[in-house]
Design a protein around this motif. Structure first.
Motif, PDB file in Angstrom:
ATOM      1  N   ARG A 145       0.825  -1.209   0.000  1.00  0.00           N
ATOM      2  CA  ARG A 145       0.000   0.000   0.000  1.00  0.00           C
ATOM      3  C   ARG A 145       0.862   1.262   0.000  1.00  0.00           C
ATOM      4  O   ARG A 145       0.532   2.237  -0.686  1.00  0.00           O
ATOM      5  CB  ARG A 145      -0.935   0.006   1.214  1.00  0.00           C
ATOM      6  N   VAL A 146       1.924   1.263   0.780  1.00  0.00           N
ATOM      7  CA  VAL A 146       2.807   2.427   0.804  1.00  0.00           C
ATOM      8  C   VAL A 146       3.466   2.616  -0.559  1.00  0.00           C
ATOM      9  O   VAL A 146       3.608   3.753  -1.040  1.00  0.00           O
ATOM     10  CB  VAL A 146       3.857   2.298   1.925  1.00  0.00           C
ATOM     11  N   LYS A 147       3.843   1.534  -1.191  1.00  0.00           N
ATOM     12  CA  LYS A 147       4.421   1.625  -2.538  1.00  0.00           C
ATOM     13  C   LYS A 147       3.431   2.284  -3.502  1.00  0.00           C
ATOM     14  O   LYS A 147       3.805   3.125  -4.324  1.00  0.00           O
ATOM     15  CB  LYS A 147       4.814   0.244  -3.050  1.00  0.00           C
ATOM     16  N   GLU A 148       2.157   1.916  -3.386  1.00  0.00           N
ATOM     17  CA  GLU A 148       1.127   2.513  -4.246  1.00  0.00           C
ATOM     18  C   GLU A 148       0.966   4.007  -3.953  1.00  0.00           C
ATOM     19  O   GLU A 148       0.728   4.802  -4.870  1.00  0.00           O
ATOM     20  CB  GLU A 148      -0.190   1.771  -4.062  1.00  0.00           C
ATOM     21  N   VAL A 149       1.087   4.385  -2.688  1.00  0.00           N
ATOM     22  CA  VAL A 149       1.038   5.802  -2.331  1.00  0.00           C
ATOM     23  C   VAL A 149       2.190   6.549  -2.989  1.00  0.00           C
ATOM     24  O   VAL A 149       2.006   7.629  -3.570  1.00  0.00           O
ATOM     25  CB  VAL A 149       1.092   5.979  -0.796  1.00  0.00           C
TER      26      VAL A 149
ATOM     27  N   ASP B 146      11.063  -1.104   2.566  1.00  0.00           N
ATOM     28  CA  ASP B 146      10.938  -2.006   1.414  1.00  0.00           C
ATOM     29  C   ASP B 146      10.110  -1.363   0.303  1.00  0.00           C
ATOM     30  O   ASP B 146      10.405  -1.540  -0.891  1.00  0.00           O
ATOM     31  CB  ASP B 146      10.289  -3.321   1.836  1.00  0.00           C
ATOM     32  N   ALA B 147       9.062  -0.629   0.694  1.00  0.00           N
ATOM     33  CA  ALA B 147       8.229   0.052  -0.304  1.00  0.00           C
ATOM     34  C   ALA B 147       9.045   1.090  -1.065  1.00  0.00           C
ATOM     35  O   ALA B 147       8.914   1.229  -2.287  1.00  0.00           O
ATOM     36  CB  ALA B 147       7.033   0.708   0.379  1.00  0.00           C
ATOM     37  N   VAL B 148       9.900   1.800  -0.341  1.00  0.00           N
ATOM     38  CA  VAL B 148      10.765   2.796  -0.974  1.00  0.00           C
ATOM     39  C   VAL B 148      11.730   2.122  -1.951  1.00  0.00           C
ATOM     40  O   VAL B 148      11.930   2.601  -3.074  1.00  0.00           O
ATOM     41  CB  VAL B 148      11.541   3.583   0.102  1.00  0.00           C
ATOM     42  N   LYS B 149      12.290   1.015  -1.534  1.00  0.00           N
ATOM     43  CA  LYS B 149      13.219   0.284  -2.405  1.00  0.00           C
ATOM     44  C   LYS B 149      12.518  -0.193  -3.666  1.00  0.00           C
ATOM     45  O   LYS B 149      13.054  -0.072  -4.777  1.00  0.00           O
ATOM     46  CB  LYS B 149      13.823  -0.890  -1.657  1.00  0.00           C
ATOM     47  N   ALA B 150      11.294  -0.733  -3.507  1.00  0.00           N
ATOM     48  CA  ALA B 150      10.547  -1.218  -4.667  1.00  0.00           C
ATOM     49  C   ALA B 150      10.134  -0.072  -5.581  1.00  0.00           C
ATOM     50  O   ALA B 150      10.086  -0.222  -6.804  1.00  0.00           O
ATOM     51  CB  ALA B 150       9.314  -1.990  -4.197  1.00  0.00           C
TER      52      ALA B 150
ATOM     53  N   GLY C 225      11.784   2.835  -6.017  1.00  0.00           N
ATOM     54  CA  GLY C 225      12.985   3.195  -6.757  1.00  0.00           C
ATOM     55  C   GLY C 225      13.171   4.674  -7.036  1.00  0.00           C
ATOM     56  O   GLY C 225      14.193   5.081  -7.588  1.00  0.00           O
ATOM     57  N   LYS C 226      12.215   5.519  -6.631  1.00  0.00           N
ATOM     58  CA  LYS C 226      12.322   6.946  -6.921  1.00  0.00           C
ATOM     59  C   LYS C 226      12.130   7.807  -5.676  1.00  0.00           C
ATOM     60  O   LYS C 226      11.995   9.024  -5.779  1.00  0.00           O
ATOM     61  CB  LYS C 226      11.289   7.338  -7.986  1.00  0.00           C
ATOM     62  N   SER C 227      12.091   7.177  -4.523  1.00  0.00           N
ATOM     63  CA  SER C 227      11.876   7.885  -3.263  1.00  0.00           C
ATOM     64  C   SER C 227      13.021   7.587  -2.302  1.00  0.00           C
ATOM     65  O   SER C 227      13.865   6.745  -2.578  1.00  0.00           O
ATOM     66  CB  SER C 227      10.543   7.451  -2.632  1.00  0.00           C
ATOM     67  N   SER C 228      13.005   8.255  -1.159  1.00  0.00           N
ATOM     68  CA  SER C 228      14.005   8.017  -0.117  1.00  0.00           C
ATOM     69  C   SER C 228      13.291   7.666   1.183  1.00  0.00           C
ATOM     70  O   SER C 228      12.226   8.211   1.488  1.00  0.00           O
ATOM     71  CB  SER C 228      14.875   9.255   0.090  1.00  0.00           C
ATOM     72  N   TYR C 229      13.909   6.791   1.955  1.00  0.00           N
ATOM     73  CA  TYR C 229      13.369   6.417   3.259  1.00  0.00           C
ATOM     74  C   TYR C 229      14.109   7.183   4.343  1.00  0.00           C
ATOM     75  O   TYR C 229      15.342   7.269   4.329  1.00  0.00           O
ATOM     76  CB  TYR C 229      13.520   4.913   3.490  1.00  0.00           C
TER      77      TYR C 229
END
Length: 290
Positions: free
Chosen positions: A166-170, A225-229, A231-235
């Motif tokens: 869900r976070v990845k979708e956000v 993990d969502a950030v890694k998937a 690929g365009k964001s930072s954690y």
């Protein structure tokens, strides 16, 4: 995350409303949008905004502090109780409705922070509503961990990978709406100490402290993990930097314990102003030194 700040609706009814959106920034001025739940909004931290009041949105939360340090024009639409669903859909609150948070995003937005995930599948609320009630049954054991063990599996942690998706979708939704923005997914700061107990502040059985820490670590791992998937964001890791600032840390605590506090202001199990300042420090450093 769960909030217990209904009284704030009466106490802060005279708060000055701030606009929920802002016009395009002047040339050279950073345009920043903050999305998130109560760990972003800051319920009971003075002064509370009234746009809507039910979001528990403070004028001194970490987005406000961060915007000041960056010299940015900012829009804060974070709201207590928000889950990933509220990014795309309006959120009714105890006093007013918060528009879908994605509505604050524009093509000219330069910077986005999003702190979300703890309310999905009622994760934190389930723990806060359940675990304190079980301490009396076995104060030195781990009754809450055992309560959520189903056929040898941890039913709480089993749902966390779904939060990651869900976070990845956000994050994907942010990129679509604000394609040039630098996007930072913000983790949750440490609530419990790595060792020791403080049942007056955190009324969990002693043996459940380690398990509850592992749940928060799993949630933060899911966001990373969502950030890694994506690929365009930072954690932004807040769990590590908040070591020594958990709710058991006394005057060094960033996080409040089990009771709402009016002085200093913070909803139960939520950051104080000093916690918001510490969180802003961490986010600022990562933005300035990626």
């Amino acid at each position: 995350m769960r909030t217990a700040f209904l009284a704030v609706v009466t106490v802060a009814a005279a708060a000055i409303a701030l606009p929920a959106s802002t016009p395009p920034a002047h040339a050279g001025v950073l345009n920043y949008v903050a999305l998130g739940d109560s760990y972003t909004s800051g319920p009971l931290i003075p002064q509370q905004r009234s746009d809507p009041l039910g979001c528990g949105r403070s004028k001194s939360n970490y987005p406000a502090i961060l915007a000041s340090r960056l010299g940015a024009q900012y829009t804060d639409v974070s709201c207590a109780g928000a889950s990933t669903v509220q990014m795309a859909y309006a959120q009714p609150t105890v006093s007013g409705t918060n528009a879908a948070q994605f509505k604050a995003l524009e093509t000219y937005t330069d910077l986005v922070t999003v702190g979300i995930g703890g309310n999905d599948f009622a994760l934190f609320r389930t723990l806060i509503d359940t675990c304190p009630l079980l301490r009396a049954s076995n104060s030195t054991g781990n009754p809450c961990e055992r309560r959520f063990a189903v056929n040898g599996a941890d039913s709480i942690k089993a749902g966390i990978p779904k939060i990651s998706q869900r976070v990845k979708e956000v994050l994907s939704g942010i990129h679509v709406r604000s394609p040039k923005a630098r996007v930072y997914a913000i983790g949750y700061p440490r609530i419990l100490p790595p060792s020791g107990y403080c049942p007056n502040q955190l009324p969990f059985a002693d043996g459940d402290y380690a398990w509850l820490n592992s749940v928060e670590e799993a949630l933060n791992g899911a966001i990373a993990d969502a950030v890694k998937a994506d690929g365009k964001s930072s954690y932004v890791d807040l769990y590590g930097p908040s070591l020594g600032h958990d709710a058991c840390a006394g005057t060094a605590a960033w996080i409040n314990g089990q009771n709402d506090s009016w002085s200093p202001g913070a909803a139960a199990y939520h950051p104080f102003l000093v916690g918001m300042s510490g969180m802003a420090d961490v986010v600022y450093q990562q933005i300035m030194h990626p």
